[in-house]
Design a protein around this motif. Structure first.
Motif, PDB file in Angstrom:
ATOM      1  N   ASP A 175       0.820  -1.220   0.000  1.00 54.60           N
ATOM      2  CA  ASP A 175       0.000   0.000   0.000  1.00 54.60           C
ATOM      3  C   ASP A 175       0.855   1.273   0.000  1.00 54.60           C
ATOM      4  N   ASN A 176       1.939   1.256  -0.744  1.00 50.39           N
ATOM      5  CA  ASN A 176       2.835   2.420  -0.721  1.00 50.39           C
ATOM      6  C   ASN A 176       2.298   3.571  -1.575  1.00 50.39           C
ATOM      7  N   TYR A 177       2.969   4.692  -1.478  1.00 51.82           N
ATOM      8  CA  TYR A 177       2.488   5.919  -2.125  1.00 51.82           C
ATOM      9  C   TYR A 177       2.394   5.773  -3.640  1.00 51.82           C
ATOM     10  N   PHE A 178       3.383   5.146  -4.249  1.00 47.19           N
ATOM     11  CA  PHE A 178       3.367   5.016  -5.707  1.00 47.19           C
ATOM     12  C   PHE A 178       2.234   4.106  -6.169  1.00 47.19           C
ATOM     13  N   LEU A 179       1.954   3.050  -5.423  1.00 55.61           N
ATOM     14  CA  LEU A 179       0.830   2.177  -5.783  1.00 55.61           C
ATOM     15  C   LEU A 179      -0.485   2.951  -5.722  1.00 55.61           C
ATOM     16  N   ALA A 180      -0.599   3.845  -4.763  1.00 56.06           N
ATOM     17  CA  ALA A 180      -1.835   4.606  -4.599  1.00 56.06           C
ATOM     18  C   ALA A 180      -1.999   5.677  -5.672  1.00 56.06           C
ATOM     19  N   TYR A 181      -0.895   6.292  -6.077  1.00 48.71           N
ATOM     20  CA  TYR A 181      -0.989   7.448  -6.964  1.00 48.71           C
ATOM     21  C   TYR A 181      -0.627   7.167  -8.418  1.00 48.71           C
ATOM     22  N   ALA A 182       0.373   6.319  -8.626  1.00 45.41           N
ATOM     23  CA  ALA A 182       0.822   6.058 -10.002  1.00 45.41           C
ATOM     24  C   ALA A 182       1.521   4.704 -10.038  1.00 45.41           C
ATOM     25  N   PRO A 183       0.768   3.613 -10.241  1.00 47.78           N
ATOM     26  CA  PRO A 183       1.356   2.264 -10.206  1.00 47.78           C
ATOM     27  C   PRO A 183       2.507   2.061 -11.184  1.00 47.78           C
ATOM     28  N   ASN A 184       2.558   2.858 -12.246  1.00 44.80           N
ATOM     29  CA  ASN A 184       3.640   2.729 -13.221  1.00 44.80           C
ATOM     30  C   ASN A 184       4.765   3.729 -12.978  1.00 44.80           C
ATOM     31  N   ALA A 185       4.827   4.258 -11.781  1.00 46.55           N
ATOM     32  CA  ALA A 185       5.847   5.250 -11.432  1.00 46.55           C
ATOM     33  C   ALA A 185       7.251   4.654 -11.527  1.00 46.55           C
ATOM     34  N   LYS A 186       8.226   5.534 -11.604  1.00 48.41           N
ATOM     35  CA  LYS A 186       9.633   5.127 -11.677  1.00 48.41           C
ATOM     36  C   LYS A 186      10.375   5.706 -10.469  1.00 48.41           C
ATOM     37  N   PRO A 187      10.397   4.977  -9.359  1.00 50.94           N
ATOM     38  CA  PRO A 187      11.016   5.499  -8.131  1.00 50.94           C
ATOM     39  C   PRO A 187      12.478   5.873  -8.275  1.00 50.94           C
ATOM     40  N   ASN A 188      13.172   5.281  -9.245  1.00 49.26           N
ATOM     41  CA  ASN A 188      14.595   5.592  -9.415  1.00 49.26           C
ATOM     42  C   ASN A 188      14.832   7.057  -9.751  1.00 49.26           C
ATOM     43  N   ILE A 189      13.808   7.732 -10.311  1.00 48.08           N
ATOM     44  CA  ILE A 189      13.959   9.146 -10.648  1.00 48.08           C
ATOM     45  C   ILE A 189      14.121   9.994  -9.394  1.00 48.08           C
ATOM     46  N   LEU A 190      13.641   9.488  -8.251  1.00 53.81           N
ATOM     47  CA  LEU A 190      13.795  10.206  -6.986  1.00 53.81           C
ATOM     48  C   LEU A 190      15.257  10.537  -6.689  1.00 53.81           C
ATOM     49  N   VAL A 191      16.148   9.684  -7.106  1.00 53.60           N
ATOM     50  CA  VAL A 191      17.565   9.870  -6.760  1.00 53.60           C
ATOM     51  C   VAL A 191      18.444  10.059  -7.987  1.00 53.60           C
ATOM     52  N   ASP A 192      17.844  10.128  -9.157  1.00 51.66           N
ATOM     53  CA  ASP A 192      18.617  10.272 -10.388  1.00 51.66           C
ATOM     54  C   ASP A 192      19.389  11.593 -10.393  1.00 51.66           C
ATOM     55  N   LYS A 193      20.700  11.515 -10.451  1.00 54.34           N
ATOM     56  CA  LYS A 193      21.604  12.679 -10.502  1.00 54.34           C
ATOM     57  C   LYS A 193      21.457  13.597  -9.284  1.00 54.34           C
ATOM     58  N   LEU A 194      20.904  13.075  -8.200  1.00 50.06           N
ATOM     59  CA  LEU A 194      20.752  13.868  -6.990  1.00 50.06           C
ATOM     60  C   LEU A 194      22.131  14.226  -6.432  1.00 50.06           C
ATOM     61  N   GLY A 195      22.358  15.515  -6.208  1.00 48.08           N
ATOM     62  CA  GLY A 195      23.651  15.990  -5.756  1.00 48.08           C
ATOM     63  C   GLY A 195      24.569  16.396  -6.884  1.00 48.08           C
ATOM     64  N   VAL A 196      24.178  16.077  -8.100  1.00 46.77           N
ATOM     65  CA  VAL A 196      24.961  16.454  -9.291  1.00 46.77           C
ATOM     66  C   VAL A 196      24.179  17.449 -10.139  1.00 46.77           C
ATOM     67  N   GLN A 197      22.910  17.152 -10.356  1.00 47.96           N
ATOM     68  CA  GLN A 197      22.015  18.048 -11.098  1.00 47.96           C
ATOM     69  C   GLN A 197      21.041  18.677 -10.114  1.00 47.96           C
ATOM     70  N   PHE A 198      21.039  19.996 -10.046  1.00 47.30           N
ATOM     71  CA  PHE A 198      20.205  20.719  -9.093  1.00 47.30           C
ATOM     72  C   PHE A 198      19.011  21.326  -9.822  1.00 47.30           C
ATOM     73  N   GLU A 199      17.811  20.914  -9.426  1.00 46.65           N
ATOM     74  CA  GLU A 199      16.609  21.313 -10.154  1.00 46.65           C
ATOM     75  C   GLU A 199      16.300  22.805 -10.018  1.00 46.65           C
ATOM     76  N   ILE A 200      16.841  23.458  -9.000  1.00 47.01           N
ATOM     77  CA  ILE A 200      16.581  24.894  -8.859  1.00 47.01           C
ATOM     78  C   ILE A 200      17.184  25.670 -10.030  1.00 47.01           C
TER      79      ILE A 200
END
Length: 482
Positions: A268-293
């Protein structure tokens, strides 16, 4: 019913109800994404930012404070202030643009409402969200509770942008926004605000994971905000609610609440509730290297995002060809259908493309004041120019989304035709505003609210924010002191 029958049937009921509950008491495992994310976040306040990211972060903080101050005098902002006056708790958190102080939740709510009181705040196209209008208010309220330095403030805001936008992109980004009927803006803002508040509080990885748990439970907002005609519900969904809820998640954990160790994986995790086809790996993709701001747009014009490109194009045409409004026979604007729908003949001046193009024709610019002058929508001279504007929903431009390509063609009465295509709007990462432009926009927005002298002091303070040992002066400069 005999006693034996009752006990037998009761035991079946109890046994049956217990079976599906067993997974709730199993030992939790933490996904690699959550492990990396929570560890990274717990260290973010102590890590040095690259110089170019530091500069961009200060631009976005200043731009958001400018949006909040200017929004304090618009209807959504006034609604937030009135809520604090009537129902706010006592506290030490600044209600920007006023002399009021309130508790952290009410201050975050009110300042968020001001931050998206109109269409002047920043936006992140790849996630389809407006990060600053919730993350900066959440950071401000949290900072006044925990007491931090200016450098820490910058890092918390930067982290908020990284987490909120990545969470939304992992759900599907713009496609999720357009197909789910949920509000991508509130989701990104809520997780970004919670991340920023966690950074302010210097939470360890375990506490950060619990913050995510409570943020997921509060995550809400549906796309019905598109039917809002006064921008008040939209300001609540985009900014007021996410800022308040993000701070609330952090404060709950700060007072000792625990929760689920990984709300992004397991039953019953968040991705199952909101978007079953979500890609959790994007959460950490280039984190600390690419800054979204640094990949977030700062708007040159204080209008809805789909109008930015057309105004840029018409401004360029006016500079190149030196024609006047009365010389124009017809003005065609081409946008992708999803962008055109948002700004087609809307009731508010700052999100009505036809009106703002008429204003640009007449004024040769589009000031904040002009973008919020409702009376001019009824002015005969403006209406005469507006009648020349033809908005075309061009299916061919869908291929470039989420980049909102704009094509403007001007046909003059003497038969001459001029055309301009804008692929990179001014203020986007591919065509960034200069420091002078960012400061000029800020002064245009905040000068009428707090005065020219205080405005310049605020600009100087934010420009040296990383050097500030405390934020007491910032709180003072953000209030109306005369």
């Amino acid at each position: 019913m005999k006693r034996r029958q009752f006990l037998t049937q009761s035991s079946y009921i109890i046994a049956g109800s217990a079976l599906p509950m067993t997974h709730l008491f199993a030992k939790e495992t933490i996904s690699p994404e959550m492990e990396f994310l929570s560890n990274y976040m717990s260290q973010a306040y102590s890590k040095k930012l690259p110089e170019d990211i530091l500069e961009q972060a200060k631009f976005h903080i200043l731009d958001t404070f400018s949006a909040i101050l200017s929004g304090s005098e618009l209807a959504p902002g006034v609604s937030g202030i009135n809520y604090v006056k009537r129902h706010g708790s006592t506290g030490k958190c600044t209600v920007i643009g006023t002399q009021l102080k309130a508790g952290p939740l009410e201050a975050a709510l009110a300042n968020g409402m001001m931050g998206h009181a109109d269409e002047t705040d920043d936006s992140h196209g790849r996630s389809r969200s407006h990060p600053g209008c919730s993350i900066v208010p959440a950071t401000m309220a949290s900072s006044e509770i925990f007491g931090i330095t200016g450098d820490h403030f910058i890092k918390a805001v930067t982290l908020g942008y990284d987490v909120g936008t990545r969470l939304l992109m992992s759900l599907g980004g713009p496609e999720f926004s357009y197909t789910s009927h949920k509000s991508s803006h509130s989701i990104a803002g809520m997780f970004g605000s919670a991340a920023a508040a966690s950074c302010v509080a210097k939470f360890n990885p375990q506490k950060i994971r619990w913050v995510f748990d409570y943020t997921a439970q509060q995550s809400s907002g549906i796309a019905a905000w598109g039917r809002d005609t006064d921008h008040i519900e939209k300001a609540f969904v985009f900014a007021g609610m996410p800022a308040r809820n993000g701070v609330a998640s952090a404060l709950l954990v700060d007072t000792g609440w625990n929760g689920i160790d990984d709300i992004f994986s397991g039953a019953d995790n968040y991705f199952l509730a909101y978007a079953p086809n979500a890609k959790p790996n994007i959460l950490v993709d280039k984190l600390g290297v690419q800054f979204e701001i640094a990949l977030t747009d700062i708007k040159k014009w204080s209008v809805g995002s789909p109008i930015q490109g057309p105004l840029d194009a018409l401004s360029i045409l006016l500079q190149k060809n030196k024609f006047n409004a009365d010389d124009v026979e017809k003005l065609d604007v081409r946008l992708a259908p999803s962008a055109a729908k948002v700004v087609n003949n809307r009731e508010m001046p700052d999100i009505c493309l036809q009106h703002m193009m008429a204003i640009m024709l007449m004024d040769k610019t589009a000031s904040f004041k002009a973008a919020h002058d409702i009376d001019r929508m009824k002015d005969a001279k403006v209406l005469a120019q507006r009648a020349k504007v033809n908005l075309i929903s061009d299916e061919n431009l869908n291929q470039f989304m989420p980049i909102r390509v704009a094509i403007v063609e001007v046909i003059l009465k003497d038969g001459r035709r001029f055309s301009e295509r804008v692929d990179a709007v001014r203020g986007t990462p591919r065509n960034p505003m200069t420091k002078v432009e960012v400061f000029d926009k800020a002064l245009d927005l905040i000068g009428p609210v707090i005065g020219n002298d205080q405005s310049k002091e605020l600009l100087a303070f934010v420009n040296s924010l990383e050097q500030q040992t405390n934020l007491n002066k910032l709180s003072y400069l953000l209030q109306k002191n005369s």
